[in-house]
Design an enzyme around this catalytic site. Structure first.
Site, mmCIF file in Angstrom:
data_model
loop_
_atom_site.group_PDB
_atom_site.id
_atom_site.type_symbol
_atom_site.label_atom_id
_atom_site.label_comp_id
_atom_site.label_asym_id
_atom_site.label_seq_id
_atom_site.Cartn_x
_atom_site.Cartn_y
_atom_site.Cartn_z
ATOM 1 N N ASP A 35 35.225 33.156 29.224
ATOM 2 C CA ASP A 35 36.087 34.332 29.298
ATOM 3 C C ASP A 35 36.229 34.955 27.919
ATOM 4 N N THR A 104 30.758 45.863 30.610
ATOM 5 C CA THR A 104 30.982 44.508 31.161
ATOM 6 C C THR A 104 30.418 44.373 32.577
ATOM 7 N N THR A 131 33.709 43.832 45.376
ATOM 8 C CA THR A 131 34.873 44.504 45.959
ATOM 9 C C THR A 131 34.491 45.372 47.158
ATOM 10 N N ASP A 132 35.465 45.613 48.034
ATOM 11 C CA ASP A 132 35.222 46.533 49.156
ATOM 12 C C ASP A 132 35.146 47.988 48.678
ATOM 13 N N GLU A 133 35.581 48.243 47.421
ATOM 14 C CA GLU A 133 35.596 49.635 46.934
ATOM 15 C C GLU A 133 34.196 50.225 46.801
ATOM 16 N N TYR A 156 35.016 52.546 38.202
ATOM 17 C CA TYR A 156 35.091 51.099 38.465
ATOM 18 C C TYR A 156 34.196 50.716 39.643
ATOM 19 N N SER A 157 34.385 51.393 40.776
ATOM 20 C CA SER A 157 33.636 50.961 41.963
ATOM 21 C C SER A 157 32.139 51.257 41.802
ATOM 22 N N ALA A 158 31.807 52.341 41.053
ATOM 23 C CA ALA A 158 30.385 52.622 40.813
ATOM 24 C C ALA A 158 29.764 51.516 39.963
ATOM 25 N N LYS A 160 30.754 48.390 39.839
ATOM 26 C CA LYS A 160 30.612 47.189 40.681
ATOM 27 C C LYS A 160 29.432 47.360 41.641
ATOM 28 N N ASN A 185 41.885 44.037 48.736
ATOM 29 C CA ASN A 185 42.928 43.867 47.699
ATOM 30 C C ASN A 185 43.594 42.499 47.752
ATOM 31 N N LEU A 196 49.433 47.233 41.831
ATOM 32 C CA LEU A 196 50.586 47.714 42.602
ATOM 33 C C LEU A 196 51.688 46.659 42.804
ATOM 34 N N ASN A 255 50.685 52.036 51.317
ATOM 35 C CA ASN A 255 51.344 51.630 50.068
ATOM 36 C C ASN A 255 52.865 51.701 50.152
ATOM 37 N N ASP A 287 49.021 62.089 42.297
ATOM 38 C CA ASP A 287 48.057 61.164 42.906
ATOM 39 C C ASP A 287 46.949 60.779 41.924
HETATM 40 P P1 NAD Z 1 41.296 40.534 36.133
HETATM 41 O O1 NAD Z 1 41.233 41.884 35.519
HETATM 42 O O2 NAD Z 1 42.617 39.928 36.419
HETATM 43 O O3 NAD Z 1 40.506 39.487 35.206
HETATM 44 C C1 NAD Z 1 39.238 39.746 34.666
HETATM 45 C C2 NAD Z 1 38.874 38.587 33.750
HETATM 46 O O4 NAD Z 1 37.558 38.835 33.216
HETATM 47 C C3 NAD Z 1 39.817 38.443 32.539
HETATM 48 O O5 NAD Z 1 40.118 37.093 32.324
HETATM 49 C C4 NAD Z 1 39.004 39.014 31.376
HETATM 50 O O6 NAD Z 1 39.343 38.457 30.114
HETATM 51 C C5 NAD Z 1 37.593 38.639 31.804
HETATM 52 N N1 NAD Z 1 36.579 39.510 31.194
HETATM 53 C C6 NAD Z 1 36.554 40.870 31.176
HETATM 54 N N2 NAD Z 1 35.480 41.312 30.499
HETATM 55 C C7 NAD Z 1 34.813 40.205 30.090
HETATM 56 C C8 NAD Z 1 33.605 39.997 29.358
HETATM 57 N N3 NAD Z 1 32.876 41.031 28.894
HETATM 58 N N4 NAD Z 1 33.186 38.731 29.138
HETATM 59 C C9 NAD Z 1 33.892 37.677 29.600
HETATM 60 N N5 NAD Z 1 35.050 37.801 30.278
HETATM 61 C C10 NAD Z 1 35.502 39.052 30.525
HETATM 62 O O7 NAD Z 1 40.391 40.610 37.428
HETATM 63 P P2 NAD Z 1 40.625 40.028 38.907
HETATM 64 O O8 NAD Z 1 41.564 40.918 39.633
HETATM 65 O O9 NAD Z 1 40.897 38.581 38.800
HETATM 66 O O10 NAD Z 1 39.170 40.267 39.548
HETATM 67 C C11 NAD Z 1 38.134 39.300 39.396
HETATM 68 C C12 NAD Z 1 36.898 39.777 40.111
HETATM 69 O O11 NAD Z 1 37.181 39.984 41.494
HETATM 70 C C13 NAD Z 1 36.342 41.105 39.594
HETATM 71 O O12 NAD Z 1 34.935 41.016 39.585
HETATM 72 C C14 NAD Z 1 36.808 42.130 40.616
HETATM 73 O O13 NAD Z 1 35.922 43.220 40.688
HETATM 74 C C15 NAD Z 1 36.797 41.305 41.885
HETATM 75 N N6 NAD Z 1 37.756 41.729 42.914
HETATM 76 C C16 NAD Z 1 39.079 41.877 42.623
HETATM 77 C C17 NAD Z 1 39.976 42.221 43.631
HETATM 78 C C18 NAD Z 1 41.458 42.384 43.374
HETATM 79 O O14 NAD Z 1 42.191 42.779 44.268
HETATM 80 N N7 NAD Z 1 41.965 42.067 42.197
HETATM 81 C C19 NAD Z 1 39.503 42.417 44.939
HETATM 82 C C20 NAD Z 1 38.135 42.287 45.194
HETATM 83 C C21 NAD Z 1 37.275 41.915 44.173
HETATM 84 O O1 DAU Z 2 40.029 46.790 47.084
HETATM 85 C C1 DAU Z 2 39.783 45.848 46.072
HETATM 86 C C2 DAU Z 2 40.257 46.401 44.740
HETATM 87 O O2 DAU Z 2 41.678 46.331 44.756
HETATM 88 C C3 DAU Z 2 39.701 45.634 43.536
HETATM 89 O O3 DAU Z 2 38.310 45.774 43.509
HETATM 90 C C4 DAU Z 2 40.303 46.178 42.238
HETATM 91 O O4 DAU Z 2 39.854 45.419 41.133
HETATM 92 C C5 DAU Z 2 41.819 46.077 42.335
HETATM 93 O O5 DAU Z 2 42.404 46.645 41.171
HETATM 94 C C6 DAU Z 2 42.322 46.783 43.582
HETATM 95 O O6 DAU Z 2 42.137 48.227 43.437
HETATM 96 P P1 DAU Z 2 43.254 49.273 43.902
HETATM 97 O O7 DAU Z 2 43.066 50.529 43.172
HETATM 98 O O8 DAU Z 2 43.329 49.348 45.391
HETATM 99 O O9 DAU Z 2 44.572 48.469 43.392
HETATM 100 P P2 DAU Z 2 45.923 48.972 42.704
HETATM 101 O O10 DAU Z 2 46.855 47.810 42.681
HETATM 102 O O11 DAU Z 2 45.675 49.689 41.426
HETATM 103 O O12 DAU Z 2 46.466 50.038 43.745
HETATM 104 C C7 DAU Z 2 46.730 49.704 45.099
HETATM 105 C C8 DAU Z 2 47.161 50.981 45.799
HETATM 106 O O13 DAU Z 2 48.439 51.373 45.285
HETATM 107 C C9 DAU Z 2 46.244 52.154 45.556
HETATM 108 O O14 DAU Z 2 46.167 52.933 46.743
HETATM 109 C C10 DAU Z 2 46.924 52.951 44.440
HETATM 110 C C11 DAU Z 2 48.394 52.680 44.686
HETATM 111 N N1 DAU Z 2 49.260 52.623 43.481
HETATM 112 C C12 DAU Z 2 48.884 51.818 42.451
HETATM 113 C C13 DAU Z 2 49.674 51.717 41.327
HETATM 114 C C14 DAU Z 2 49.259 50.832 40.176
HETATM 115 C C15 DAU Z 2 50.437 53.356 43.443
HETATM 116 O O15 DAU Z 2 50.793 54.058 44.394
HETATM 117 N N2 DAU Z 2 51.224 53.244 42.330
HETATM 118 C C16 DAU Z 2 50.880 52.466 41.251
HETATM 119 O O16 DAU Z 2 51.636 52.435 40.241
#
Ligand code: NAD
Ligand code: DAU
Length: 349
Positions: A35, A104, A131-133, A156-158, A160, A185, A196, A255, A287
């Site tokens: 990490d 990254t 991700t589903d995005e 981000y999604s592009a 991924k 999510n 969120l 939301n 938005d």
């Molecule tokens: P996060 O942002 O909480 O953590 C990301 C981690 O990656 C951190 O520990 C960071 O230090 C590390 N990192 C970032 N850049 C790095 C680099 N260049 N080299 C080494 N380490 C690095 O992320 P998360 O929410 O735990 O998501 C993890 C994975 O799951 C991601 O690939 C994300 O796309 C995927 N994902 C997340 C969600 C979600 O809801 N959070 C849903 C679906 C998929």
């Molecule tokens: O679907 C999987 C994805 O879910 C992951 O790939 C991403 O890494 C993760 O960040 C998450 O993306 P979202 O954009 O869906 O998550 P976020 O928590 O940022 O937002 C969830 C929803 O809430 C989204 O529709 C935007 C809305 N939102 C978010 C924030 C931070 C708000 O309305 N207010 C807020 O302050």
């Protein structure tokens, strides 16, 4: 699999995955956690793990974009499987500044794949966490399946999506043994409070505004993080090589519904000193550009082929999550200093 390289293991899902693997799963080998410790990487997320598992857990502080460091880890620790979580993950940040996401998520994944290719004879599996995005947005009906065409909306999604394509290309061209998962999510313990659910919990506890984008009608499909971890391990240990599996909670919520549930639960568990109703803190704000309307996952492939089922409903999972944040004020306090505060100030003033 004896030596699994987990990338991004100090992040939200990575840390939950390492805990799941060492504390709960049937895996008996060693985890090597690489990490970079960006703003989202937090060693506190794995507090106690090194001491509890001195022979089964190793931390390597390195960037997945650093080719020398990555190749060295593969050699030094005889890596035979990879579970790749490391990424820049926050959509709003990718809109403000996409460069780190390309670096990254695309370049970093490419370098890991090159190391894996170089290490081919020994490598049993490269699992890519996505991700589903990548599928873009749904209208009010229908579900994402593994064959839904890619149509990412944000940088981000592009990024991924690009990494997913690279992983599949390495399987087809070089015969790399891969699996891939696209998840909805996540929520649960150790999530950085820019997302969120933890943002709303923390703001509500402090009596601050709860910023809901647009009119709050965007829909996400929520999954408790431990259920994501058990799905990833099911795919790694029993999934068919070369295949993609969608992971989701069959739990669609708008939301505003999520935010109101958090308010009501907090009012019950930790009433405000002045008896204020936390729903009154909801503030509709501008938005997100390109905001996807709805995500919903069809995870029947994972259920049918691997027998996976989520254990938490949203009602049980959100209660556990809120209780975890209330029970861990030190974690919250540390996370809310420095980079976190700067970001929130910039976003919401
Ligand atoms: P996060 O942002 O909480 O953590 C990301 C981690 O990656 C951190 O520990 C960071 O230090 C590390 N990192 C970032 N850049 C790095 C680099 N260049 N080299 C080494 N380490 C690095 O992320 P998360 O929410 O735990 O998501 C993890 C994975 O799951 C991601 O690939 C994300 O796309 C995927 N994902 C997340 C969600 C979600 O809801 N959070 C849903 C679906 C998929
Ligand atoms: O679907 C999987 C994805 O879910 C992951 O790939 C991403 O890494 C993760 O960040 C998450 O993306 P979202 O954009 O869906 O998550 P976020 O928590 O940022 O937002 C969830 C929803 O809430 C989204 O529709 C935007 C809305 N939102 C978010 C924030 C931070 C708000 O309305 N207010 C807020 O302050």
């Amino acid at each position: 699999m004896k030596n699994i390289l987990v990338t991004g293991g100090c992040g939200f899902i990575g840390a939950n995955f390492i805990r799941y693997m060492l504390e709960e799963s049937n895996f008996s080998g060693r985890i090597i956690n690489m990490d970079k410790l960006t703003y989202a990487g937090n060693p506190d997320n794995l507090a106690g793990i090194e001491a509890a598992y001195p022979d089964r857990y190793v931390f390597v502080h390195a960037d997945i974009c650093d080719s020398d460091a990555v190749f060295k880890v593969f050699r030094e620790y005889s890596i035979d499987a990879v579970c790749h979580f490391a990424a820049e993950t926050h959509v709003d940040r990718s809109i403000l500044g996409p460069q780190d996401f390309i670096q990254t998520n695309v370049m970093g994944t490419f370098i890991l794949l090159e190391a894996a290719r170089n290490h081919h004879n020994q490598l049993e599996l490269f699992h890519h966490v996505s991700t589903d995005e990548v599928y873009g947005t749904l209208g009010m009906e229908g579900f994402f399946t593994e064959t839904t065409p890619y149509q990412p909306s944000s940088p981000y999604s592009a990024s991924k999506a690009a990494s997913d394509h690279l992983v599949r290309a390495y399987a087809i061209t070089y015969g790399l043994p891969i699996t891939l998962s696209n998840c909805s999510n996540n929520y649960g313990p150790y999530q950085f409070p820019e997302k969120l659910i933890p943002l709303m919990v923390m703001n509500a506890l402090e009596g601050k505004p709860l910023p809901v984008y647009g009119v709050g009608k965007n829909v996400r499909d929520w999954l408790y993080v431990r259920d994501h971890c058990s799905a990833v391990w099911a795919i790694m240990s029993r999934g068919k090589r070369g295949e993609t599996y969608n992971i989701g909670g069959r739990c669609e919520k708008a939301n505003i519904e999520v935010v109101e549930m958090i308010c009501d639960l907090l009012d019950r568990i930790r009433p405000d000193a002045g008896n204020a109703c936390r729903r009154d803190l909801v503030t509709f704000v501008k938005d997100r550009p390109g905001h996807d309307l709805r995500y919903a996952i069809d995870c029947s492939k994972l259920e049918k082929e691997l027998g996976w089922r989520p254990e938490e409903s949203f009602e049980t999972g959100i209660k556990k999550t809120i209780e975890w944040y209330l029970d861990n004020p030190d974690w919250v306090e540390r996370v809310r200093s420095g980079a976190y505060m700067e970001w929130i100030e910039r976003q919401y003033g």
